[in-house]
Write an enzyme that holds these catalytic residues in place. Structure first.
Site, PDB file in Angstrom:
ATOM      1  N   LYS A 190      -5.532   1.391 -12.451  1.00 30.23           N
ATOM      2  CA  LYS A 190      -4.485   1.098 -11.288  1.00 30.23           C
ATOM      3  C   LYS A 190      -2.796  -0.089 -12.511  1.00 30.23           C
ATOM      4  O   LYS A 190      -2.133   1.199 -12.128  1.00 30.23           O
ATOM      5  CB  LYS A 190      -4.497   0.184 -10.462  1.00 30.23           C
ATOM      6  N   THR A 247       0.894  -4.287  -8.518  1.00 32.11           N
ATOM      7  CA  THR A 247       0.921  -3.741  -9.835  1.00 32.11           C
ATOM      8  C   THR A 247       1.632  -2.983  -9.158  1.00 32.11           C
ATOM      9  O   THR A 247       2.550  -3.031 -10.475  1.00 32.11           O
ATOM     10  CB  THR A 247      -0.148  -3.589 -10.360  1.00 32.11           C
TER      11      THR A 247
END
Length: 342
Positions: A190, A247
């Site tokens: 990610k 994120t």
């Protein structure tokens, strides 16, 4: 029974988890590699470099002595950059007992060897049980007692449940998952997509672009994950889409912030220097790209980010390349089952 825990690493996440565990009544030692930083933290009871404004309780023992911090502990919580895990364990293995559980919260894949953290730990400490704690969890929020949810993964059910019990708090909820590979890859990959989301922001693109990157990004993560033995479904959970969302959208994210700077025209070195902390996604991008080649996995976003970071490719050309790819079925990985319905 009072759990005895050594937190290895005095960055923002290690500090936040040491605070969380100390508030639960655990006996916590926090290892800070740098002697000067350790002494400054002892005096101020703050991590002024990584987590300013948050008081470290007096019952957190701060030390730069590795042997001292791990002695007699039940759990060794590894909260150091992924690239430093091997060196730290090799140097400290003579002090680590086989009955101590290794819990990792680093998110990365080792360059060159392409090993996940669990594989590194198993190579160096084959007798120690292992778990990973991952999910959408910024240290800045956990340290300030904001509600957060993560997942504890281990191959052994009793270890996962034990870690769940140790870390669970009124505002820190822990789920369990047996899929160590998927949880590790989700937390690592990610960061690559978050760099891309940041680059998109730096270029001045909007919500549409970021939504596309995130949605197609999770497909890439799940695609390589499945080829490596992970469960596809894990990427729909906290360690996958959950961590990806936080994120890619938060300014707490170093990866997104670094991406923004690159999108604005800074080179890689300038962006990292400006952030002033480890940006895990930069090294992980190289590993992820090489894994895509090893497993013959189609990862176009990862490929473009790799070429921007390591081959000096113009970011605007990368966007054009992604938009002009050959036509695809949105669910190409499961399209064989869908086509029969048309």
């Amino acid at each position: 029974m009072v759990e005895k825990i050594a937190v290895i690493g005095g960055g923002s996440w290690g500090t936040a988890l040491a605070i969380l565990l100390s508030k639960k009544g655990c006996e916590v030692g926090l290892w800070i590699r740098n002697d000067k930083q350790c002494e400054e933290m002892r005096i101020s009871r703050e991590n002024l470099k990584y987590l300013p404004g948050v008081i470290i309780p007096n019952n957190v023992n701060l030390t730069s002595d590795f042997e001292k911090v791990v002695y007699g502990k039940d759990i060794l919580l590894m909260s150091i950059p992924s690239y430093a895990v091997r060196e730290t364990l090799v140097n400290g293995q003579r002090y680590i007992e086989p009955n101590q559980i290794i819990v990792n919260v680093a998110k990365g894949i080792e360059n060159n060897s392409l090993m996940r953290i669990s594989e590194i730990v198993n190579e160096i400490l084959p007798r120690n049980k292992y778990a990973i704690l991952s999910g959408p969890s910024h240290a800045e929020e956990v340290a300030r007692d904001m509600p957060t949810t993560v997942v504890a993964a281990s191959k052994e059910r009793d270890v996962a449940h034990y870690i769940q019990d140790v870390f669970m708090a009124p505002k820190f909820r822990v789920y369990t998952n047996p899929d160590v590979i998927g949880v590790e890859l989700g937390g690592s990959l990610k960061n690559v997509i978050a760099l891309g989301a940041g680059i998109s922001d730096g270029l001045g693109y909007g919500d549409n672009t970021k939504a596309a990157l995130m949605t197609r990004g999770i497909i890439e993560m799940a695609r390589i994950g499945e080829k490596m033995g992970a469960n596809y479904e894990t990427f729909a959970g906290l360690a996958g889409i959950g961590d990806l969302i936080v994120t890619c959208t938060s300014m707490h994210s170093r990866n997104r912030r670094a991406g923004i700077l690159i999108g604005e025209g800074k080179n890689l070195e300038e962006a990292v220097e400006s952030i002033g902390m480890v940006v895990e996604g930069i090294k992980t991008t190289k590993s992820a790209y090489e894994l895509s080649l090893r497993y013959n996995a189609m990862m176009p976003i990862t490929k473009e980010i790799y070429e921007v970071l390591y081959e000096g490719k113009d970011v605007k050309n990368s966007v054009v390349n992604l938009m002009l790819r050959d036509k695809k079925h949105e669910m190409e990985d499961i399209a064989k089952n869908l086509d029969s319905k048309w």
